[in-house]
Design a protein around this motif. Structure first.
Motif, PDB file in Angstrom:
ATOM      1  N   ALA B  94       0.837  -1.494  -0.048  1.00  0.00           N
ATOM      2  CA  ALA B  94      -0.052  -0.058   0.025  1.00  0.00           C
ATOM      3  C   ALA B  94       0.981   1.256  -0.043  1.00  0.00           C
ATOM      4  O   ALA B  94       0.544   2.253  -0.748  1.00  0.00           O
ATOM      5  N   GLN B  95       1.938   1.162   0.858  1.00  0.00           N
ATOM      6  CA  GLN B  95       2.830   2.374   0.784  1.00  0.00           C
ATOM      7  C   GLN B  95       3.268   2.840  -0.627  1.00  0.00           C
ATOM      8  O   GLN B  95       3.371   3.964  -0.866  1.00  0.00           O
ATOM      9  N   PHE B  96       3.751   1.631  -1.256  1.00  0.00           N
ATOM     10  CA  PHE B  96       4.273   2.000  -2.581  1.00  0.00           C
ATOM     11  C   PHE B  96       3.021   2.552  -3.606  1.00  0.00           C
ATOM     12  O   PHE B  96       3.774   3.552  -4.425  1.00  0.00           O
ATOM     13  N   VAL B  97       2.200   1.815  -3.499  1.00  0.00           N
ATOM     14  CA  VAL B  97       0.962   2.365  -4.323  1.00  0.00           C
ATOM     15  C   VAL B  97       0.341   3.752  -4.083  1.00  0.00           C
ATOM     16  O   VAL B  97       0.533   4.491  -4.943  1.00  0.00           O
ATOM     17  N   ARG B  98       0.468   4.059  -2.531  1.00  0.00           N
ATOM     18  CA  ARG B  98       0.217   5.282  -2.358  1.00  0.00           C
ATOM     19  C   ARG B  98       1.012   6.349  -2.810  1.00  0.00           C
ATOM     20  O   ARG B  98       0.701   7.466  -3.623  1.00  0.00           O
TER      21      ARG B  98
END
Lengths: 349, 366
Positions: B94-98
């Motif tokens: 999620a961190q990377f997608v965000r």
């Protein structure tokens, strides 16, 4: 025939005037159409596509819309001046068209028809005087609206047109000195006799004229009086319906007139390219009118091209450019031209 | 004898170039600006109060509507604040997608800024060109998040849904061509004489003044202060990607223009790195279905939105709703500098300065 004067001074001019009055608004409609299309292509859009094939009937739809709109005047406006201001601009623009030599004359049913409706011996002067009058329309319109944005627009237009007219006049003077005449047809004849267009004699003047012309007609990048980003719509903010369309007609008429003047002064008017080169004489079958339309059309395209490419100048920068660059340059151009004429004269005598 | 006096000109709220419903009262001497008073509040919707009436999950859509040109950034700020407040775990993926989505939204937001800013100065073509590229990004948002403008992109703990198949590849394709597009914009404006005349030396604000007024984002970096929250206090996956802070020492509108173009190029780099290094795994951390955060906890969390520091100050009271949710909006704080920036300039410069500050009225009024 003893009624020649009737045909020469009443009937034929009336027909030509009527033709301009009827054809020109339509023509402007299509200039606007071309402008929208070309701008759209520059901006990777399609432009008008809905009314008729490729949106070709759009100008007519727009005209109907504008003419059927309610004629509104703001409550606190000076109604008489407010209503008359757009008419001044339209009249000036349309009258200007009458002075353009659009082609060689021809004979129809035994009558000589000249394609310059008014051929007076002070044509250039008259045209300049007319164009100056159009400032009144903008100032009066802006003032009579009794609103702050139009007022600012009107003040800007007055200042801008006055300062660029000075440069424009000095530039034209240099050409007139070479041609030795103030008549529009006379200038074309002078270029025919000289065997070359004056753009080659007056390259600096040509460039100055183009830029001053853009400023004079209030087009981008000099469209400060109507700069929509800062002044909403400038002097015609309060106008709507057909009075607004009169302003538009007047503006486009000014574009055509100025392009026509440019073509006449520097590009040999309705003559084909290189009028003295026999090799190109096969081009003579094309009537002069087509050359005129082609040349004027190119400069109208040039106006549109500028609009699609450049940002807008700021008011003080525009004035600085006018007074500090264009007027000195045009005066210098005038002096150098005069000097050359004297030298050439003394050499030939 | 005629008297002269200052003219009071009301610019907006229905003016074509005040970017929404900003109203400026200008005091003019001729066309020179003596004073300028911004009047705001025409778009006030009480977002902060509304946030107190919905539970933590339900508040995300409100954060779309503050800075509506960069909704994912607003969502991210809110979600991370909630996560920080309740100490919730966020999944790595999620961190990377965000990060990738937020950088795409930064590009989209800067594109709109460039288009409207250029349009205000009279270069109409720019807007159409930038909208062309923004359209592609909005399509990516639609595919991944389900919406184009009001994205409601994330939820506390991670993502609402995983990326669709082929999304990363399509975005990388866009990233490969986008720098050429920026070159195209630069071709039209960067060395354009009129553009430079209109922007160089207009809307000057010194570094000291910028810091004193708590300005942030491109406005602060445009004055030579290399402060970027993505570097200073990394959030999401910003500590795992390599990028440079764009800084300009010009302190004027032209400097900020050049800076934002550089930021777009840097954002492309970040998006590429995020998508290349995208880890597998769950899209969300272990968070309860109903968030209840114990009373007495409070937190302030800030992120670097396209317009500057976007902060959320949140207080919990033990229920499933925030007790208080204060939004520190970058546009609101930055707008305060306008009076300082336009004094002594001309009317035409006001629109340049408004464009250069890059306000979104939804963000100013909330």
């Amino acid at each position: 025939m003893n009624n020649t004067w009737l045909s020469d001074y009443v009937i034929i001019p009336s027909i030509l005037i009527l033709a301009i009055l009827l054809v020109f608004p339509l023509l402007v409609g299509y200039i606007v159409y071309v402008e929208r299309k070309v701008l759209a292509f520059i901006q990777s859009r399609l432009g008008p596509m809905r009314v008729g094939p490729y949106g070709l009937l759009q100008p007519i739809a727009d005209a109907v819309k504008l003419l059927t709109k309610e004629d509104i005047a703001p409550r606190d406006a000076d109604v008489f001046v407010f209503k008359i201001a757009p008419i001044i601009l339209l009249v000036v623009g349309l009258t200007g068209l009458a002075f353009l030599p659009m082609g060689e004359g021809f004979t129809l049913f035994g009558y000589d028809i000249s394609l310059s409706i008014v051929d007076v011996n002070v044509g250039v002067l008259f045209l300049l005087a007319l164009m100056s009058l159009s400032t009144y329309s903008l100032v009066l319109g802006g003032w009579a609206s009794n609103s702050k944005y139009p007022l600012l627009g009107a003040l800007r237009s007055a200042a801008q047109m006055v300062s660029y007219e000075v440069a424009l006049t000095f530039t034209i003077l240099a050409t007139l000195m070479i041609a030795g005449t103030l008549s529009m047809n006379g200038i074309i004849d002078a270029q025919r006799e000289a065997g070359l267009w004056y753009v080659f004699v007056q390259p600096v003047g040509f460039v100055l004229f183009i830029i001053a012309m853009v400023a004079e007609t209030n087009r981008l990048p000099f469209d400060l009086p109507e700069a929509e980003a800062e002044l909403v719509a400038g002097y015609f903010t309060e106008y709507s319906g057909f009075r607004w369309s009169f302003f538009m007609l007047g503006e486009y008429a000014a574009m055509v007139v100025m392009s026509g003047l440019l073509v006449t002064l520097y590009l040999g008017g309705w003559m084909r390219p290189f009028p003295n080169v026999e090799l190109l004489s096969f081009l003579d079958f094309i009537p002069g009118f087509s050359w005129f339309v082609l040349k004027v059309g190119f400069f109208i395209y040039f106006f549109i091209w500028l609009r699609g490419t450049y940002p807008r100048y700021r008011y003080d920068q525009l004035m600085g450019l006018g007074w500090k660059v264009f007027i000195p340059l045009s005066i210098a151009n005038l002096f150098i031209t005069g000097l050359f004429i004297i030298i050439m004269d003394s050499l030939s005598s | 004898m005629l008297k002269t006096h200052e003219m009071e000109l009301n610019m907006g709220p229905q003016h074509p170039s005040t970017h929404g419903v900003l109203r400026l009262i200008l005091y003019l001497d001729g066309e020179t600006i003596v004073d300028c008073k911004p009047v705001i509040g025409y778009l006030h919707r009480g977002t902060e109060k509304l946030c107190e009436t919905r539970n933590y999950y339900q508040n995300v859509p409100y954060t779309d509507r503050t800075d509506y040109l960069a909704a994912p950034n607003g969502n991210l700020g809110y979600c991370e604040t909630v996560e920080k407040l309740g100490s919730y775990e966020v999944s790595e993926r999620a961190q990377f997608v965000r990060t990738a989505v937020c950088e795409l939204s930064r590009i989209a937001s800067h594109l709109i800024w460039l288009g409207t800013h250029a349009m205000d100065i009279g270069a109409q073509t720019m807007l159409m060109w930038t909208i062309r590229e923004r359209e592609v990004i909005l399509d990516f948002f639609e595919a991944a998040l389900g919406d184009r403008l009001t994205t409601t992109a994330f939820r506390p703990g991670g993502l609402r849904r995983d990326l669709p198949d082929g999304w990363a590849k399509a975005v990388l394709g866009f990233c490969a061509t986008f720098p050429d597009r920026v070159d195209e914009y630069e071709l039209l404006l960067s060395n354009n004489r009129i553009w430079m005349d209109r922007t160089v030396g207009v809307g000057v604000i010194s570094a000291e003044e910028a810091i004193d007024m708590a300005l942030s984002g491109p406005l602060l970096r445009g004055s030579g202060v290399a402060y970027d929250i993505r570097k200073a206090m990394p959030y999401a996956a910003y500590d795992k990607v390599d990028f440079e802070i764009a800084v300009s020492n010009d302190c004027d509108s032209y400097g900020r223009y050049a800076l934002r173009l550089r930021e777009m190029r840097e954002s492309v780099k970040i998006v590429e790195q995020c998508l290349h290094n995208l880890p597998d795994g769950p899209i969300t951390g272990k968070v309860p279905k109903l968030l209840k955060i114990e009373a007495g906890k409070e937190v302030y969390h800030q992120i670097e939105a396209p317009r500057g520091e976007l902060g959320y100050y949140m207080v919990a009271d033990g229920s499933n709703k925030p007790y208080k949710c204060k939004i520190r909006a970058p546009s609101f704080v930055n707008l305060a500098a306008i009076t300082q920036m336009v004094k002594g300039l001309l009317i035409a410069d006001v629109v340049t300065v408004i464009g250069s500050i890059d306000i979104v009225l939804g963000d100013v009024d909330r």
